[in-house]
Scaffold this active site. Structure first.
Site, PDB file in Angstrom:
ATOM      1  N   LYS A  29     -34.237  25.989 -25.550  1.00  0.00           N
ATOM      2  CA  LYS A  29     -34.806  26.438 -24.260  1.00  0.00           C
ATOM      3  C   LYS A  29     -35.433  27.819 -24.374  1.00  0.00           C
ATOM      4  O   LYS A  29     -36.498  28.085 -23.822  1.00  0.00           O
ATOM      5  CB  LYS A  29     -33.708  26.481 -23.178  1.00  0.00           C
ATOM      6  CG  LYS A  29     -33.111  25.142 -22.851  1.00  0.00           C
ATOM      7  CD  LYS A  29     -31.940  25.271 -21.911  1.00  0.00           C
ATOM      8  CE  LYS A  29     -30.706  25.880 -22.523  1.00  0.00           C
ATOM      9  NZ  LYS A  29     -30.055  25.101 -23.567  1.00  0.00           N
ATOM     10  N   GLN A 246     -27.114  26.172 -21.261  1.00  0.00           N
ATOM     11  CA  GLN A 246     -26.402  24.935 -21.615  1.00  0.00           C
ATOM     12  C   GLN A 246     -27.291  23.693 -21.395  1.00  0.00           C
ATOM     13  O   GLN A 246     -28.502  23.832 -21.285  1.00  0.00           O
ATOM     14  CB  GLN A 246     -25.077  24.797 -20.829  1.00  0.00           C
ATOM     15  CG  GLN A 246     -24.023  25.817 -21.214  1.00  0.00           C
ATOM     16  CD  GLN A 246     -24.060  27.069 -20.378  1.00  0.00           C
ATOM     17  OE1 GLN A 246     -24.363  27.042 -19.200  1.00  0.00           O
ATOM     18  NE2 GLN A 246     -23.738  28.194 -20.986  1.00  0.00           N
TER      19      GLN A 246
HETATM   20  P1  GDP Z   1     -31.140  27.255 -26.505  1.00  0.00           P
HETATM   21  O1  GDP Z   1     -29.840  27.813 -26.086  1.00  0.00           O
HETATM   22  O2  GDP Z   1     -31.440  25.936 -25.879  1.00  0.00           O
HETATM   23  O3  GDP Z   1     -32.258  28.247 -26.354  1.00  0.00           O
HETATM   24  O4  GDP Z   1     -31.039  26.911 -28.056  1.00  0.00           O
HETATM   25  P2  GDP Z   1     -30.506  27.844 -29.249  1.00  0.00           P
HETATM   26  O5  GDP Z   1     -31.191  29.129 -29.251  1.00  0.00           O
HETATM   27  O6  GDP Z   1     -29.019  27.822 -29.254  1.00  0.00           O
HETATM   28  O7  GDP Z   1     -30.933  26.975 -30.506  1.00  0.00           O
HETATM   29  C1  GDP Z   1     -32.194  26.580 -30.704  1.00  0.00           C
HETATM   30  C2  GDP Z   1     -32.620  27.014 -32.098  1.00  0.00           C
HETATM   31  O8  GDP Z   1     -33.528  26.064 -32.566  1.00  0.00           O
HETATM   32  C3  GDP Z   1     -33.324  28.356 -32.110  1.00  0.00           C
HETATM   33  O9  GDP Z   1     -32.998  29.033 -33.264  1.00  0.00           O
HETATM   34  C4  GDP Z   1     -34.781  27.946 -32.111  1.00  0.00           C
HETATM   35  O10 GDP Z   1     -35.637  28.898 -32.702  1.00  0.00           O
HETATM   36  C5  GDP Z   1     -34.725  26.688 -32.940  1.00  0.00           C
HETATM   37  N1  GDP Z   1     -35.786  25.733 -32.639  1.00  0.00           N
HETATM   38  C6  GDP Z   1     -36.297  25.424 -31.423  1.00  0.00           C
HETATM   39  N2  GDP Z   1     -37.264  24.498 -31.558  1.00  0.00           N
HETATM   40  C7  GDP Z   1     -37.341  24.215 -32.892  1.00  0.00           C
HETATM   41  C8  GDP Z   1     -38.134  23.311 -33.655  1.00  0.00           C
HETATM   42  O11 GDP Z   1     -38.972  22.582 -33.131  1.00  0.00           O
HETATM   43  N3  GDP Z   1     -37.946  23.326 -35.000  1.00  0.00           N
HETATM   44  C9  GDP Z   1     -37.029  24.100 -35.610  1.00  0.00           C
HETATM   45  N4  GDP Z   1     -36.890  24.025 -36.914  1.00  0.00           N
HETATM   46  N5  GDP Z   1     -36.246  24.941 -34.905  1.00  0.00           N
HETATM   47  C10 GDP Z   1     -36.400  24.992 -33.567  1.00  0.00           C
END
Ligand code: GDP
Length: 462
Positions: A29, A246
């Site tokens: 997100k 979340q």
């Molecule tokens: P959030 O809490 O939903 O924002 O998710 P997190 O930050 O915990 O985890 C998402 C992780 O996945 C981050 O490190 C993002 O940079 C990474 N991420 C998001 N989209 C992609 C993608 O398309 N490819 C890859 N390899 N990583 C991604």
């Protein structure tokens, strides 16, 4: 008519998005919020952008990879809306479990990284403060095996105090001179509870008053009646991005009871608390193409077969606690329900790069007590996945399987991703397009973006 055709230029529409996770969280997100912030900032009036949070607390962790001062940097936020790294205004809604000390730390971090954060900070006078004793209670319960695998950030004990009413310390009370008296009353009311789980509270009042002294001074002037201030942003046409924390499977009422978080995280809950209207926003559900889950609780598509290797290869460890995330195949039954409950206008699929070269099946029904159903039951224990007959496999590039550390990936890989972004949806592999088409039909919501990398801008918007 004078024969001249007048050409009317449509007014630039402000960016108004709510970004929510529609599976178990950690969908990416933060990165998608950042995409919308960058879009807002690409307009002439981009400075007038606010990013708001409406629920959850430090149990949320968004990881962003942003290009600053000539190099890629990793930035993790827990308390602050992701916009701080882009110097946007930020807002903390009344439904948040708010830790002022963490907010200040994160603002300092952003400040160092971007060389001076000077956005406006708006904190609802109504929001409750999450204190050390909330964390202690949470941690004691987890250690005694009586939790649900929480992040130990104090979130459940905090929301218990919100429901109890008299033991919530609002931000307005926090800033006032009466704060020590209020805290004294709260600690007195919670004495039995603290003692019952062996927490020594003698000296806690003085310790907390001292610990929060400079934060209370520093944040003076930032307490606002947020619903009115947000309505002003709306009225003057500012860009507003609301950031969920979340994922829907963890919603306190509509998630996997009892293995949920403690707040109401479905998107429509955000609007009344922020003084905004649903009709003015696009609700964007972020869906990681495969499924991961941390903490306790079952999920139907959980697997330990070779597909699960994508977890380690792609750095599937929680941003808040470093805990390993369990991996599963895509669960479209859950995605369809949660896109519907969130009233999503569109979905962004993330981590399309992480599943390349993997044969991927998708769950389109559940088997519960020997019966096949397409509805999500209250409890997911014992639920078996029913996979469609189709599986998907695509390739974006040769080699480069280990994507766990985006900061240290070779520049040619960053360049390949940039090419994909430049070429747009049409340039994606056929199998991915087919996946999207089947997904959108089944989930009954259109995919508006596909993310192919962890770094800012590595998303293809359809
Ligand atoms: P959030 O809490 O939903 O924002 O998710 P997190 O930050 O915990 O985890 C998402 C992780 O996945 C981050 O490190 C993002 O940079 C990474 N991420 C998001 N989209 C992609 C993608 O398309 N490819 C890859 N390899 N990583 C991604």
């Amino acid at each position: 008519m004078d024969g001249m055709t007048s050409v009317s230029i449509p007014p630039r529409r402000p960016v108004r998005k709510l970004v929510t996770g529609i599976i178990w969280g950690d969908e990416g997100k933060g990165k998608i919020v950042d995409d919308y912030v960058c879009l807002a900032q690409s307009f002439e009036d981009g400075r007038d952008t606010v990013v708001a949070r409406f629920q959850g607390g430090e149990n949320a962790g968004h990881t962003l990879y942003v290009f600053i001062n000539g190099k890629w940097e990793r930035f993790v936020t827990h308390a602050a809306p992701s916009g701080i790294i882009r110097n946007t205004d930020i807002a903390i809604g009344p439904g948040v479990a708010f830790n002022p000390l963490s907010l200040i730390e994160e603002i300092k971090k952003a400040d160092r990284l971007i060389g001076g954060y000077n956005g406006r900070i708006l904190i609802s006078n109504r929001v409750g403060i999450c204190f050390d004793y909330h964390k202690m209670i949470d941690s004691a319960r987890e250690s005694a095996g009586k939790g649900v695998g929480s992040t130990r950030s104090g979130i459940a004990p905090f929301y218990e105090d919100v429901a109890r009413k008299t033991t919530r310390v609002t931000f307005q009370e926090y800033l006032s001179d009466k704060f020590p008296d209020k805290l004294r009353q709260v600690l007195e009311d919670k004495k039995v509870e603290l003692e019952a789980i062996g927490i020594n509270h003698s000296g806690m009042l003085e310790m907390l008053v001292e610990k929060h002294k400079s934060a209370r001074q520093g944040l003076r002037g930032h307490g606002v009646d947020l619903e009115y201030r947000m309505a002003e942003y709306m009225k003057r046409g500012a860009h507003i991005i609301i950031e969920g924390a979340q994922g829907s499977g963890l919603d306190v009422d509509m998630g996997d009871i009892p293995n949920t978080t403690s707040s109401h995280l479905l998107a429509p809950n955000a609007f009344p608390s922020l003084g905004l209207k649903r009709k003015d926003f696009d609700i964007i559900g972020v869906e990681k193409i495969y499924v991961t889950r941390v903490g306790d609780g079952d999920f139907p598509t959980y697997t330990t077969d070779s597909f699960a290797e994508i977890g380690d290869l792609n750095g599937e460890f929680g941003a808040s606690t470093g805990r390993k995330r369990r991996v599963g195949y895509p669960d479209w039954v859950m995605a369809r329900r949660n896109a519907w409950l969130n009233d999503c206008d569109g979905i962004v699929l993330t981590r399309a790069d992480c599943v390349q070269d993997r044969e991927m099946k998708v769950c389109v029904a559940y088997e519960v007590d020997g019966k096949v159903r397409t509805e999500v039951p209250v409890s997911l224990t014992g639920v078996k996945p029913v996979y469609s007959g189709t599986s998907y496999k695509w390739k974006l590039w040769e080699g480069h399987r280990n994507l766990a550390d985006p900061l240290n990936e070779p520049p040619e890989l960053t360049a390949i991703r940039a090419d994909y972004v430049k070429n747009g949806f049409d340039g994606l592999p056929g199998a991915m397009k087919e996946f999207k088409r089947h997904h959108d039909e089944f989930v009954d919501c259109k995919t508006v973006g596909i993310s192919i990398g962890a770094k800012s801008g590595e998303t293809i918007y359809v």
